[in-house]
Scaffold this motif. Structure first.
Motif, mmCIF file in Angstrom:
data_model
loop_
_atom_site.group_PDB
_atom_site.id
_atom_site.type_symbol
_atom_site.label_atom_id
_atom_site.label_comp_id
_atom_site.label_asym_id
_atom_site.label_seq_id
_atom_site.Cartn_x
_atom_site.Cartn_y
_atom_site.Cartn_z
ATOM 1 N N TYR A 96 0.836 -1.208 0.000
ATOM 2 C CA TYR A 96 0.000 0.000 0.000
ATOM 3 C C TYR A 96 0.867 1.252 0.000
ATOM 4 O O TYR A 96 0.645 2.191 -0.779
ATOM 5 C CB TYR A 96 -0.908 0.036 1.235
ATOM 6 N N ARG A 97 1.848 1.280 0.884
ATOM 7 C CA ARG A 97 2.671 2.468 1.023
ATOM 8 C C ARG A 97 3.577 2.677 -0.186
ATOM 9 O O ARG A 97 3.863 3.808 -0.566
ATOM 10 C CB ARG A 97 3.484 2.394 2.319
ATOM 11 N N SER A 98 4.031 1.589 -0.781
ATOM 12 C CA SER A 98 4.880 1.711 -1.967
ATOM 13 C C SER A 98 4.116 2.344 -3.122
ATOM 14 O O SER A 98 4.653 3.176 -3.865
ATOM 15 C CB SER A 98 5.401 0.335 -2.383
ATOM 16 N N ILE A 99 2.851 1.952 -3.275
ATOM 17 C CA ILE A 99 2.027 2.536 -4.332
ATOM 18 C C ILE A 99 1.607 3.954 -3.968
ATOM 19 O O ILE A 99 1.614 4.859 -4.799
ATOM 20 C CB ILE A 99 0.785 1.654 -4.583
ATOM 21 N N GLY A 100 1.260 4.153 -2.688
ATOM 22 C CA GLY A 100 0.725 5.437 -2.261
ATOM 23 C C GLY A 100 1.728 6.569 -2.239
ATOM 24 O O GLY A 100 1.353 7.746 -2.218
ATOM 25 N N PRO A 106 3.085 4.851 -10.120
ATOM 26 C CA PRO A 106 3.341 3.765 -9.169
ATOM 27 C C PRO A 106 4.463 2.851 -9.637
ATOM 28 O O PRO A 106 4.768 2.786 -10.839
ATOM 29 C CB PRO A 106 2.014 3.015 -9.126
ATOM 30 N N PRO A 107 5.086 2.121 -8.722
ATOM 31 C CA PRO A 107 6.098 1.147 -9.115
ATOM 32 C C PRO A 107 5.447 -0.056 -9.774
ATOM 33 O O PRO A 107 4.233 -0.258 -9.686
ATOM 34 C CB PRO A 107 6.742 0.762 -7.779
ATOM 35 N N THR A 108 6.260 -0.841 -10.447
ATOM 36 C CA THR A 108 5.808 -2.121 -11.002
ATOM 37 C C THR A 108 6.155 -3.200 -9.983
ATOM 38 O O THR A 108 7.335 -3.438 -9.710
ATOM 39 C CB THR A 108 6.486 -2.407 -12.347
ATOM 40 N N LEU A 109 5.149 -3.827 -9.407
ATOM 41 C CA LEU A 109 5.368 -4.822 -8.364
ATOM 42 C C LEU A 109 5.821 -6.139 -8.978
ATOM 43 O O LEU A 109 5.173 -6.662 -9.893
ATOM 44 C CB LEU A 109 4.087 -5.043 -7.567
ATOM 45 N N LEU A 110 6.925 -6.676 -8.481
ATOM 46 C CA LEU A 110 7.460 -7.955 -8.951
ATOM 47 C C LEU A 110 7.593 -8.872 -7.739
ATOM 48 O O LEU A 110 8.363 -8.571 -6.821
ATOM 49 C CB LEU A 110 8.819 -7.763 -9.630
#
Length: 433
Positions: A96-100, A106-110
């Motif tokens: 949540y915090r990484s996107i927020g 937003p980052p690309t989640l891997l």
């Protein structure tokens, strides 16, 4: 964005750039098909244009065993996607915090080793699964209560995400993903070893070129409405990838659509679906051409299939009550039906017809022709009415068999067929019959 960057993006040949990305991936990883390679290349490219998308497709990289190249493929994605955020485990609050931190970019989640997060021994992880599901569509925020501030907070979830692991991911995630099924290299297949220090700069250069190209076309991509070969959620998932392919031109538009159809078909064919839909499909096989079957006979036929789960569904296998509960969601219920052997609880074929057409349509053969459906026959049984003897739905007691003739005596004229039509054999079937 400066005019200089815009000019740089315009000067880039998109089709040639995607070809370079595909060639680079193929140097280090052997993918199971060209369609899989096309999907990965387009997914990487689409991560650089997230502001243009209404849906953020997931990329699922799964394998049946270790050493199938899934982690190496995720390395390729990390090296070329936009703002990669790699993890082998993640708490929902961290995501949540990484996107927020920057919801507009937003980052690309891997997520590597995703099977340790969603596997049978890892618990349900419903919060993380819910976040990944909600983040597929723009505007789907998640509410959380902050006790320290005594207020309800909205958390942005929209971001692209790739997951790699052994075995299938949760079906709610795979339903929102381009699914790539990796396999171990065969003898004679070889790849170049990947070293981050040595080979990383080349991937990073491709990342920068992708970003320059796609960032200069965000308006075009936002307004894009490509012709889609898919429907519903599959179309939502593949639309960004196909929009990128159309922007690139060359062979990519056609290749993207072929990949979308191929990978979606592979996913559907390999998806056992829920227990409910599995029961629906197996009931169609069990019915054969009967208009109705007693519950006991239907259960016996279901449990006689050694590859089906029904004989071991519970301590005594599938029971009438469990079957009724599974079918009730489809508005299918048993009733009292008169068979030639007497009245019994059973199911009418007509009650299944709508659910069969909606949830488990007839499969296709490899040549593209539909598998012949079970012959349709006029309804011969209805709830509470007697059926005439000899109809297809009647439960046979002891089937009449003509007596054998003795040696040197004339034979019988043969047994006549019943009233139901017999489907004509195809040429291929006739040759083998």
């Amino acid at each position: 964005m400066t005019e200089h960057n815009h000019d740089q993006g315009e000067a880039i040949d998109g089709a040639e750039l995607l070809d370079d990305v595909a060639s680079t991936i193929s140097r280090y990883v052997i993918l199971p098909s060209t369609s899989a390679l096309i999907a990965v290349v387009l997914w990487i490219a689409a991560s650089h244009a997230v502001p243009a998308w209404n849906c953020a497709p997931r990329l699922v990289i799964r394998a049946p065993e270790k050493r199938c190249g899934k982690s190496r493929l995720l390395d390729m994605v990390e090296g070329m996607c936009h703002r990669p955020l790699m993890t082998t485990n993640a708490s929902p609050s961290a995501v949540y915090r990484s996107i927020g931190m920057n919801p507009s970019d937003p980052p690309t989640l891997l997520i590597d080793e995703a099977d340790t997060i969603f596997g049978a021994k890892a618990g349900d992880n419903e919060d993380l699964r819910g976040l990944l599901n909600a983040g597929h569509q723009r505007g789907r925020t998640t509410l959380r209560y902050n006790a320290g501030r005594d207020k309800v907070e909205k958390h942005v979830t929209f971001a692209m995400a790739a997951l790699a692991g052994i075995g299938a991911m949760p079906d709610t995630i795979e339903d929102r993903a381009a699914v790539v099924r990796m396999r171990r290299r065969a003898p004679g297949e070889s790849v170049q070893p990947y070293r981050v220090r040595r080979d990383g700069p080349e991937l990073d250069e491709l990342r920068q070129r992708l970003n320059q190209w796609l960032a200069s076309h965000l308006d075009d991509l936002t307004d894009a409405a490509p012709d889609m070969p898919l429907e519903d959620r599959a179309a939502d998932t593949w639309e960004p990838l196909i929009a990128v392919a159309d922007l690139a031109g060359g062979n990519w538009p056609r290749a993207a659509r072929k990949a979308a159809v191929a990978l979606t078909s592979d996913r559907d064919a390999g998806d056992e679906g829920s227990l409910h839909t599995r029961l629906l499909a197996d009931c169609r096989i069990a019915f054969q051409d009967a208009d109705a079957l007693p519950t006991a006979v239907l259960l016996d036929r279901l449990k006689s299939d050694p590859e089906a789960p029904w004989a071991t569904h519970g301590p005594n296998g599938l029971t009438p009550m469990k079957m009724g509960n599974l079918l009730r969601d489809f508005e299918i219920r048993s009733g009292n039906i008169r068979f030639t052997t007497g009245q019994a609880k059973g199911y009418a074929r007509s009650d299944f017809a709508d659910a069969w057409s909606r949830y488990c349509p007839e499969p296709k053969t490899t040549d593209g022709e539909a598998v012949p459906a079970v012959p349709g026959v006029p309804s011969q049984v209805s709830t509470g009415t007697a059926s005439s003897s000899g109809t297809a739905q009647a439960v046979p007691a002891t089937q009449a068999v003509p007596g054998l003739t003795r040696e040197v005596t004339p034979g019988t004229a043969g047994t006549a067929w019943g009233p139901r039509p017999v489907p004509a054999l195809s040429d291929d079937t006739r040759e083998t019959a």
